[in-house]
Scaffold this active site. Structure first.
Site, PDB file in Angstrom:
ATOM      1  N   HIS A 354      97.368  39.045  39.688  1.00 40.95           N
ATOM      2  CA  HIS A 354      96.895  37.982  39.633  1.00 40.95           C
ATOM      3  C   HIS A 354      95.544  38.100  39.489  1.00 40.95           C
ATOM      4  O   HIS A 354      94.960  39.193  39.009  1.00 40.95           O
ATOM      5  CB  HIS A 354      97.091  37.738  41.360  1.00 40.95           C
ATOM      6  CG  HIS A 354      96.561  38.619  42.290  1.00 40.95           C
ATOM      7  ND1 HIS A 354      95.161  38.960  42.565  1.00 40.95           N
ATOM      8  CD2 HIS A 354      97.406  39.846  43.078  1.00 40.95           C
ATOM      9  CE1 HIS A 354      95.077  39.976  43.495  1.00 40.95           C
ATOM     10  NE2 HIS A 354      96.362  40.265  43.699  1.00 40.95           N
ATOM     11  N   ARG A 409      95.737  45.264  48.805  1.00 36.81           N
ATOM     12  CA  ARG A 409      94.789  44.174  48.381  1.00 36.81           C
ATOM     13  C   ARG A 409      93.697  44.196  49.156  1.00 36.81           C
ATOM     14  O   ARG A 409      93.819  44.704  50.519  1.00 36.81           O
ATOM     15  CB  ARG A 409      95.498  42.892  48.254  1.00 36.81           C
ATOM     16  CG  ARG A 409      94.443  41.871  47.793  1.00 36.81           C
ATOM     17  CD  ARG A 409      95.059  40.389  47.420  1.00 36.81           C
ATOM     18  NE  ARG A 409      95.704  39.871  48.618  1.00 36.81           N
ATOM     19  CZ  ARG A 409      97.020  39.488  48.734  1.00 36.81           C
ATOM     20  NH1 ARG A 409      97.769  40.184  47.867  1.00 36.81           N
ATOM     21  NH2 ARG A 409      97.750  39.159  49.658  1.00 36.81           N
TER      22      ARG A 409
HETATM   23 MN    MN Z   1      93.490  35.807  50.877  1.00 38.26          MN
END
Ligand code: MN
Ligand code: GLY
Ligand code: MN
Length: 447
Positions: A354, A409
């Protein structure tokens, strides 16, 4: 009970004036900006109501069935069309401002009953050079415009002149929304503070044996306890293998010792989003491979943040993060070749698929183009963007088993400042040491 009008209507008034000025620069016209419709969830029960972001930006007016009309020119003015007071409906559903109450509380030049809009719109449209409307987003809104336009055309023999241009009103507002004003930044700071408490509470509660939804409940508790109206997007509480599902929202797995837990959750406060991701070990301590990947993502995020400054273009933080991640994947033996070859071929995308961020504001993926005239947009003070590199490793014969199912993340919200950027969400722990300390000190009951 009287619902609150914004304590300070000046920011909304000033945005209307700025939009009117921009319309005048383009030759003038009339803008028609409806709020969102109420939406049925089933039978007679609605989804929680939220105003349209564009409408909110210009009005702060919270009720459904409302349309803002801006008329530019010598007698430039803002007119709200809204529901009338209704004693019976107010007993069931609560207070309505009514046109006069709305005009006084929200600072419109005029306010009229929404039922009068079909008749008034052609009158307001006649002799205007252009209609500023968001064409194609809502069939009812499009029909309202074409019906009014045809009513003006039908009156041509009486001298009515219809507008001969339709312009995209959202494109104008998007440019305004991209640069947050002081009122918006203040709300976004508060939203970041609430999300910080939510993430800390989540870290303190997570433990082997607990379910992901228990952690989600803790997030929601913190959001609502501080007055945030809702999560800004469905909270992702993804443990173990679920951390490698980018949009995981089931949140129903029982966490196990040795899992990482990835939480992507932010509150919406007064219509503004925060968007925060933290990843931490459910058992309180990172394993060696987990720590390797975590430190790599953290370094990628630091590189991206260092690239945020006025004049840098939109893609520079992404390019900086990708370069660090690609080198790290090479060092860990996850990809092969030279750094240039990994970047060129995009082989890093097996683990980082991403982009590194998006605009943030009223919408979690906020308004504003990322390219202007074919080039990446230069960053400028007042823009708010997320910085959210990650690494997601699914089982594969080419990948050492020690890394399987690791998903990390780290996401923060950055305000571009004259000097560089301010991380609005900096308070939320993210170094390995800070996370392990918080988890060691949290009074965690075993599940
Ligand atoms: Mn987010
Ligand atoms: N939470 C949505 C995103 O990070 O883009
Ligand atoms: Mn995000």
């Amino acid at each position: 009970m009287t619902p609150s009008a914004p304590a300070d209507v000046l920011p909304f008034q000033s945005r209307r004036l700025r939009l009117l000025a921009r319309m005048a620069e383009l030759g003038g016209g009339i803008a028609v900006i409806p709020t969102a419709p109420e939406c049925l969830r089933n039978r007679d029960t609605h989804y929680p109501y939220r105003a349209d972001s564009y409408f909110h930006y210009l009005t702060g007016f919270p009720e459904p069935e409302a349309v803002l009309v801006l008329v530019s020119g010598a007698e430039a003015r803002s007119i709200l069309f809204c529901r009338e007071r209704d004693e019976e409906r107010e007993i069931w559903d609560g207070y309505r401002f009514g046109p006069e109450g709305a005009r006084a509380a929200f600072g419109f030049d005029e306010a009229l009953p929404i039922a009068e809009l079909p008749q008034r719109l052609p009158e307001l449209m006649a002799h205007q050079p252009a209609i500023f409307h968001a064409l194609g987003f809502d069939a009812d809104a499009d029909a309202r415009i074409t019906t009014a336009l045809n009513a003006v055309r039908a009156n041509a023999r009486a001298g009515a002149v219809p507008p001969d241009a339709i312009r995209d009103v959202r494109a104008l507002i998007d440019e305004m929304r991209l640069l947050k004003d002081a009122h918006e930044i203040a709300i976004m700071r508060r939203a970041a503070g609430i999300s910080d408490e939510a993430h800390r509470r989540a870290m303190a509660l997570a433990a082997p044996g607990r379910f992901e939804y228990e952690v989600e409940a803790e997030l929601l508790h913190a959001f609502r306890r501080h007055g945030a109206q809702a999560p800004a997007y469905p909270s992702i509480v993804a443990s173990g293998p679920n951390a490698c599902v980018l949009h995981y929202v089931e949140n129903n797995r029982r966490m196990e010792a040795g899992d990482l837990l990835l939480i992507d959750a932010g509150c919406e406060l007064d219509s503004y989003a925060s968007d925060v991701t933290r990843t931490f070990p459910v058992g309180g301590r990172f394993s060696g491979p987990q720590r390797d990947i975590y430190e790599l993502v953290l370094a990628a995020q630091a590189a991206a943040i260092a690239a945020i400054r006025p004049g840098a273009h939109w893609n520079q933080p992404h390019e900086a993060a990708v370069r660090v991640l690609a080198q790290g994947f090479l060092d860990l033996g996850l990809v092969a070749g030279s750094l240039d070859a990994v970047l060129e071929s995009g082989s890093y995308r097996s683990f980082y698929m991403h982009r590194t961020g998006h605009w943030l504001g009223l919408d979690v993926h906020d308004a504003g183009e990322y390219k202007v005239g074919g080039d990446w947009r230069p960053l400028a003070p007042g823009m708010v963007l997320t910085v959210e590199p990650g690494c997601y490793i699914r089982p594969a014969s080419t990948v050492p088993e020690a890394f399987w199912h690791i998903g990390v993340r780290i996401e923060d919200d950055a305000l571009v400042t004259p000097e560089g950027c301010e991380i609005l969400t900096a308070a939320t722990p993210k170094t390995v040491a800070d996370i392990e300390t918080l988890m060691a000190e949290a009074p965690r009951a075993t599940a």
